[in-house]
Design a protein around this motif. Structure first.
Motif, PDB file in Angstrom:
ATOM      1  N   ALA A  40      -9.602 -86.558   7.695  1.00  8.37           N
ATOM      2  CA  ALA A  40      -9.843 -85.117   7.639  1.00  8.37           C
ATOM      3  C   ALA A  40     -10.236 -84.686   6.233  1.00  8.37           C
ATOM      4  CB  ALA A  40      -8.599 -84.364   8.100  1.00  8.37           C
ATOM      5  N   ARG A  41      -9.600 -85.259   5.219  1.00  4.51           N
ATOM      6  CA  ARG A  41      -9.938 -84.892   3.840  1.00  4.51           C
ATOM      7  C   ARG A  41     -11.331 -85.411   3.471  1.00  4.51           C
ATOM      8  NH1 ARG A  41      -4.599 -86.416   3.438  1.00  4.51           N
ATOM      9  NH2 ARG A  41      -4.954 -88.258   2.128  1.00  4.51           N
ATOM     10  N   ARG A  42     -11.707 -86.554   4.005  1.00  8.27           N
ATOM     11  CA  ARG A  42     -13.069 -87.053   3.784  1.00  8.27           C
ATOM     12  C   ARG A  42     -14.090 -86.099   4.400  1.00  8.27           C
ATOM     13  NH1 ARG A  42     -17.153 -89.333   6.444  1.00  8.27           N
ATOM     14  NH2 ARG A  42     -18.477 -90.853   5.354  1.00  8.27           N
ATOM     15  N   PHE A  43     -13.884 -85.733   5.658  1.00 13.64           N
ATOM     16  CA  PHE A  43     -14.817 -84.825   6.332  1.00 13.64           C
ATOM     17  C   PHE A  43     -14.878 -83.492   5.599  1.00 13.64           C
ATOM     18  CE2 PHE A  43     -15.716 -81.488   9.471  1.00 13.64           C
ATOM     19  CZ  PHE A  43     -16.953 -81.925   9.936  1.00 13.64           C
ATOM     20  N   GLY A  44     -13.712 -82.954   5.208  1.00  5.35           N
ATOM     21  CA  GLY A  44     -13.682 -81.678   4.514  1.00  5.35           C
ATOM     22  C   GLY A  44     -14.419 -81.728   3.189  1.00  5.35           C
ATOM     23  N   SER A  45     -14.339 -82.848   2.486  1.00  4.85           N
ATOM     24  CA  SER A  45     -15.014 -82.964   1.191  1.00  4.85           C
ATOM     25  C   SER A  45     -16.530 -82.922   1.360  1.00  4.85           C
ATOM     26  CB  SER A  45     -14.589 -84.262   0.499  1.00  4.85           C
ATOM     27  OG  SER A  45     -13.212 -84.238   0.197  1.00  4.85           O
ATOM     28  N   PHE A  46     -17.049 -83.658   2.343  1.00  2.00           N
ATOM     29  CA  PHE A  46     -18.491 -83.639   2.565  1.00  2.00           C
ATOM     30  C   PHE A  46     -18.948 -82.279   3.087  1.00  2.00           C
ATOM     31  CE2 PHE A  46     -17.975 -88.218   2.223  1.00  2.00           C
ATOM     32  CZ  PHE A  46     -19.131 -88.597   1.562  1.00  2.00           C
ATOM     33  N   GLU A  47     -18.140 -81.647   3.942  1.00  2.00           N
ATOM     34  CA  GLU A  47     -18.474 -80.318   4.426  1.00  2.00           C
ATOM     35  C   GLU A  47     -18.483 -79.308   3.288  1.00  2.00           C
ATOM     36  OE1 GLU A  47     -18.937 -78.628   8.038  1.00  2.00           O
ATOM     37  OE2 GLU A  47     -20.122 -80.314   7.293  1.00  2.00           O
ATOM     38  N   GLU A  48     -17.552 -79.440   2.372  1.00  2.00           N
ATOM     39  CA  GLU A  48     -17.496 -78.511   1.247  1.00  2.00           C
ATOM     40  C   GLU A  48     -18.773 -78.575   0.424  1.00  2.00           C
ATOM     41  OE1 GLU A  48     -14.732 -77.274  -2.577  1.00  2.00           O
ATOM     42  OE2 GLU A  48     -14.077 -78.859  -1.238  1.00  2.00           O
ATOM     43  N   VAL A  49     -19.251 -79.779   0.173  1.00  2.00           N
ATOM     44  CA  VAL A  49     -20.502 -79.928  -0.586  1.00  2.00           C
ATOM     45  C   VAL A  49     -21.660 -79.298   0.184  1.00  2.00           C
ATOM     46  CG1 VAL A  49     -22.162 -81.582  -1.505  1.00  2.00           C
ATOM     47  CG2 VAL A  49     -19.709 -81.985  -1.801  1.00  2.00           C
ATOM     48  N   LEU A  96     -18.809 -69.933  -5.448  1.00  3.02           N
ATOM     49  CA  LEU A  96     -18.218 -71.234  -5.170  1.00  3.02           C
ATOM     50  C   LEU A  96     -17.128 -71.129  -4.121  1.00  3.02           C
ATOM     51  CD1 LEU A  96     -17.635 -72.503  -8.841  1.00  3.02           C
ATOM     52  CD2 LEU A  96     -19.765 -72.468  -7.532  1.00  3.02           C
ATOM     53  N   ASP A  97     -16.679 -72.301  -3.679  1.00  6.20           N
ATOM     54  CA  ASP A  97     -15.412 -72.472  -2.962  1.00  6.20           C
ATOM     55  C   ASP A  97     -15.341 -71.682  -1.661  1.00  6.20           C
ATOM     56  OD1 ASP A  97     -13.073 -73.862  -2.787  1.00  6.20           O
ATOM     57  OD2 ASP A  97     -11.894 -72.473  -3.970  1.00  6.20           O
ATOM     58  N   CYS A  98     -16.346 -71.865  -0.811  1.00  8.48           N
ATOM     59  CA  CYS A  98     -16.291 -71.217   0.491  1.00  8.48           C
ATOM     60  C   CYS A  98     -15.202 -71.859   1.350  1.00  8.48           C
ATOM     61  CB  CYS A  98     -17.640 -71.296   1.201  1.00  8.48           C
ATOM     62  SG  CYS A  98     -17.980 -72.865   2.022  1.00  8.48           S
ATOM     63  N   LEU A  99     -14.838 -71.172   2.417  1.00 15.73           N
ATOM     64  CA  LEU A  99     -13.838 -71.680   3.349  1.00 15.73           C
ATOM     65  C   LEU A  99     -14.538 -72.687   4.262  1.00 15.73           C
ATOM     66  CD1 LEU A  99     -11.212 -69.512   5.158  1.00 15.73           C
ATOM     67  CD2 LEU A  99     -12.441 -71.294   6.377  1.00 15.73           C
ATOM     68  N   GLU A 100     -14.250 -73.967   4.074  1.00 10.80           N
ATOM     69  CA  GLU A 100     -15.003 -75.010   4.778  1.00 10.80           C
ATOM     70  C   GLU A 100     -14.276 -75.605   5.967  1.00 10.80           C
ATOM     71  OE1 GLU A 100     -12.023 -77.372   3.085  1.00 10.80           O
ATOM     72  OE2 GLU A 100     -13.151 -75.780   2.107  1.00 10.80           O
ATOM     73  N   PHE A 101     -12.961 -75.378   6.087  1.00  8.73           N
ATOM     74  CA  PHE A 101     -12.201 -76.161   7.062  1.00  8.73           C
ATOM     75  C   PHE A 101     -12.242 -75.609   8.477  1.00  8.73           C
ATOM     76  CE2 PHE A 101      -9.188 -73.410   4.751  1.00  8.73           C
ATOM     77  CZ  PHE A 101      -8.684 -72.645   5.779  1.00  8.73           C
ATOM     78  N   ASP A 102     -12.757 -74.392   8.671  1.00 12.40           N
ATOM     79  CA  ASP A 102     -12.748 -73.812  10.009  1.00 12.40           C
ATOM     80  C   ASP A 102     -13.916 -72.829  10.133  1.00 12.40           C
ATOM     81  OD1 ASP A 102     -12.266 -72.626  12.450  1.00 12.40           O
ATOM     82  OD2 ASP A 102     -10.133 -72.296  12.097  1.00 12.40           O
TER      83      ASP A 102
END
Length: 337
Positions: A63-72, A232-238
């Motif tokens: 989940a942290r891997r997916f979230g990191s790529f989504e954040e970028v 910066l720093d949008c909400l990426e997890f949902d």
């Protein structure tokens, strides 16, 4: 590479310590609700906490891997030159941690270009170093973003139903924490949604729903000289929490500016952006959106009070109470004749 089972996986504290020890003069380690940010040289590195919350689950490595790529991916919408890549945090065969390199992947980091924190909107406001023209530039960047981000709602769900569901989640947390006036806040927000379902549906039909930033606060907005402002720093997890009325997102920014004592600046950005979009959102709706976002912030601070972050939990509870009070004040205004 398979980790030696006799060697326990590195804890979040060990990962933080590893990254903190890389700090030199002028560098910093910053803790947020859900992550650690390390400002190291000309780069900034973000490490997610392995936490699980309502609507967000970073308890697993995948989940942290997916979230990191989504954040970028997602943050390149408003900060295309800032978000560089996601990098693995490795456990080497000798048991030492390393960014990239050889060994077993034990976490993921987002690597960003480090920006001058003195150029954050909150810092500029505190030193009276942002002009009306600068605020208008932020508004126009956001208006362009919202035009490109127009979207529909999943299925046939009404905006009022989404807001009611989100409000109920907030209320459960605030009531369990026994925050003052939580019941009145809950009842008042529900009453507004019942009374204004047609208004909210009209917002959907007018194309006011966007896939936005999701966490639009002054500390995430940078004014960088002659370059376009970046956010910066949008909400990426949902994604469900990023899909919202653009006016709600602008009300959140206004709320956070007001919390810093600069409500007029936030109100100018909101008004200028809505005017650019030819959006005549009524004042009563803006008051409700402000209330809704304040209640959400109160919930986050209730959660933060339960985290072992070394800060007195009463500090975070005071923050929660302050936001809940603002939420109640705003919804009372939204319901006033």
């Amino acid at each position: 590479m398979v980790r030696d089972v006799r060697q326990p996986p590195p804890s979040i504290d060990r990962k933080v310590a590893f990254l903190r020890q890389r700090c030199g003069p002028g560098d910093a380690a910053i803790e947020t609700h859900f992550a650690w940010i390390f400002l190291l040289g000309d780069r900034a590195w973000k490490l997610r906490k392995p936490v699980r919350r309502e609507g967000m689950d970073y308890s697993t490595l995948d989940a942290r891997r997916f979230g990191s790529f989504e954040e970028v991916r997602l943050n390149r919408r408003l900060a295309p030159d800032v978000y560089l890549h996601a990098s693995p945090l490795m456990l080497r065969p000798d048991g030492q941690l390393e960014i990239d390199g050889d060994g077993e992947v034990v976490d993921w980091l987002v690597c960003m270009r480090r920006l001058d924190r003195r150029r954050q909107l909150d810092a500029l406001l505190s030193h009276a170093e942002v002009s009306d023209a600068g605020l208008d530039r932020i508004a126009h960047v956001l208006a362009t973003f919202y035009r490109a981000g127009r979207t529909g709602l999943p299925g046939a769900e009404a905006l009022s139903e989404r807001l009611l569901r989100q409000a109920d989640r907030n209320h459960r947390v605030l009531r369990m924490a026994e925050l003052p006036d939580a019941t009145e806040l809950c009842d008042s927000q529900r009453r507004f949604l019942d009374l204004h379902e047609a208004l909210l549906m009209a917002r959907v039909e007018a194309g006011c729903i966007v896939e936005g930033h999701g966490d639009l606060r002054p500390e995430h907005v940078f004014l960088l000289g002659d370059a376009p402002p970046v956010v910066l720093d949008c909400l990426e997890f949902d994604r469900d929490l990023r899909v919202l009325d653009r006016a709600e997102e602008l009300c959140f920014l206004e709320l956070e500016c007001a919390r810093l004592g600069h409500g007029a600046a936030g109100a100018r950005i909101r008004a200028t952006c809505l005017a650019d979009l030819a959006d005549e959102a009524p004042a009563t709706l803006l008051d409700f959106f402000r209330s809704h976002r304040a209640a959400t912030r109160a919930k986050l601070y209730v959660w933060r009070a339960d985290e072992p972050d070394g800060v007195d939990p009463s500090h975070w509870r005071r923050q929660a109470v302050a936001y809940a009070s603002l939420a109640l004040e705003s919804v009372r205004r939204a319901l006033s004749p």
